[in-house]
Design a protein around this motif. Structure first.
Motif, mmCIF file in Angstrom:
data_model
loop_
_atom_site.group_PDB
_atom_site.id
_atom_site.type_symbol
_atom_site.label_atom_id
_atom_site.label_comp_id
_atom_site.label_asym_id
_atom_site.label_seq_id
_atom_site.Cartn_x
_atom_site.Cartn_y
_atom_site.Cartn_z
ATOM 1 N N GLN A 95 0.827 -1.205 0.000
ATOM 2 C CA GLN A 95 0.000 0.000 0.000
ATOM 3 C C GLN A 95 0.868 1.265 0.000
ATOM 4 O OE1 GLN A 95 -2.408 -1.977 3.278
ATOM 5 N NE2 GLN A 95 -3.881 -0.505 2.479
ATOM 6 N N LEU A 96 1.943 1.248 0.764
ATOM 7 C CA LEU A 96 2.861 2.388 0.801
ATOM 8 C C LEU A 96 3.465 2.639 -0.583
ATOM 9 C CD1 LEU A 96 4.687 4.472 2.402
ATOM 10 C CD2 LEU A 96 6.359 2.626 2.469
ATOM 11 N N CYS A 97 3.924 1.578 -1.231
ATOM 12 C CA CYS A 97 4.562 1.734 -2.542
ATOM 13 C C CYS A 97 3.575 2.248 -3.579
ATOM 14 C CB CYS A 97 5.195 0.414 -2.975
ATOM 15 S SG CYS A 97 6.638 -0.019 -1.963
ATOM 16 N N VAL A 98 2.357 1.712 -3.586
ATOM 17 C CA VAL A 98 1.332 2.206 -4.505
ATOM 18 C C VAL A 98 1.083 3.691 -4.250
ATOM 19 C CG1 VAL A 98 -1.128 2.077 -5.086
ATOM 20 C CG2 VAL A 98 0.218 -0.018 -4.925
ATOM 21 N N SER A 99 0.922 4.054 -2.991
ATOM 22 C CA SER A 99 0.659 5.453 -2.625
ATOM 23 C C SER A 99 1.775 6.373 -3.086
ATOM 24 C CB SER A 99 0.512 5.599 -1.105
ATOM 25 O OG SER A 99 -0.611 4.915 -0.644
ATOM 26 N N GLU A 100 3.012 5.996 -2.807
ATOM 27 C CA GLU A 100 4.137 6.857 -3.152
ATOM 28 C C GLU A 100 4.318 6.989 -4.655
ATOM 29 O OE1 GLU A 100 5.521 8.868 -1.172
ATOM 30 O OE2 GLU A 100 4.597 8.019 0.615
ATOM 31 N N LEU A 101 4.170 5.891 -5.390
ATOM 32 C CA LEU A 101 4.359 5.963 -6.837
ATOM 33 C C LEU A 101 3.269 6.796 -7.501
ATOM 34 C CD1 LEU A 101 5.602 2.350 -7.617
ATOM 35 C CD2 LEU A 101 6.946 4.457 -7.494
ATOM 36 N N VAL A 102 2.027 6.644 -7.055
ATOM 37 C CA VAL A 102 0.945 7.445 -7.631
ATOM 38 C C VAL A 102 1.096 8.911 -7.228
ATOM 39 C CG1 VAL A 102 -1.557 7.807 -7.680
ATOM 40 C CG2 VAL A 102 -0.627 5.489 -7.834
ATOM 41 N N SER A 103 1.473 9.165 -5.989
ATOM 42 C CA SER A 103 1.690 10.552 -5.546
ATOM 43 C C SER A 103 2.792 11.220 -6.358
ATOM 44 C CB SER A 103 2.042 10.578 -4.053
ATOM 45 O OG SER A 103 0.942 10.147 -3.287
ATOM 46 N N ASN A 104 3.825 10.472 -6.716
ATOM 47 C CA ASN A 104 4.898 11.038 -7.547
ATOM 48 C C ASN A 104 4.389 11.422 -8.933
ATOM 49 O OD1 ASN A 104 6.860 11.010 -5.621
ATOM 50 N ND2 ASN A 104 7.890 9.190 -6.374
ATOM 51 N N VAL A 105 3.488 10.620 -9.487
ATOM 52 C CA VAL A 105 2.913 10.983 -10.787
ATOM 53 C C VAL A 105 2.144 12.296 -10.656
ATOM 54 C CG1 VAL A 105 1.266 10.337 -12.582
ATOM 55 C CG2 VAL A 105 2.768 8.595 -11.605
ATOM 56 N N ILE A 106 1.321 12.410 -9.622
ATOM 57 C CA ILE A 106 0.536 13.633 -9.424
ATOM 58 C C ILE A 106 1.456 14.840 -9.334
ATOM 59 C CG2 ILE A 106 -0.987 14.852 -7.807
ATOM 60 C CD1 ILE A 106 -2.120 12.014 -7.082
#
Length: 123
Positions: free
Chosen positions: A36-47
């Motif tokens: 969940q952390l990795c998904v959150s961080e990778l998507v936040s980086n795209v944003i």
């Protein structure tokens, strides 16, 4: 954990981050904090670095015999490459990839034409 594949095609918007965490948790049948952390961080980086509203594909696979889980986020920003930084105590951002780097076995970037995929593998 049983073998699993999760895929979602969506727009990279802030409200998608907690929704994706919940969807991944539901897919795996319970808490999976590192995934969940990795998904959150990778998507936040795209944003932050590609732009809010960018179309993305999130994929999570694995968890079977070898126990390795792979998280991938594909976006249309081939020039917005991730850079591992180490934030100071007073920095308000810049910790995302450092967190990912701390929990992942390895991570990297694959590029093609007008897209890139940032991925990580977890035990």
């Amino acid at each position: 954990m049983t073998p699993a594949r999760f895929q979602a095609d969506l727009l990279a918007v802030p409200k998608a981050v907690p929704e994706l965490r919940a969807a991944v948790r539901g897919h795996f049948g319970g808490p999976c904090p590192d995934v969940q952390l990795c998904v959150s961080e990778l998507v936040s980086n795209v944003i932050r670095h590609v732009g809010e509203g960018a179309p993305i594909r999130v994929r999570v696979s694995g968890g079977a015999a070898d126990g390795c889980i792979r998280v991938q986020v594909t976006d249309p920003g081939p020039r917005a490459l991730p850079v591992l930084q180490y934030a100071t105590a007073t920095d308000e951002s810049g910790r995302g990839l450092a967190l990912l780097d701390a929990v992942a076995l390895r991570w990297g970037v694959e590029q093609g034409g007008d897209w890139k995929t940032v991925w990580c593998e977890l035990e």
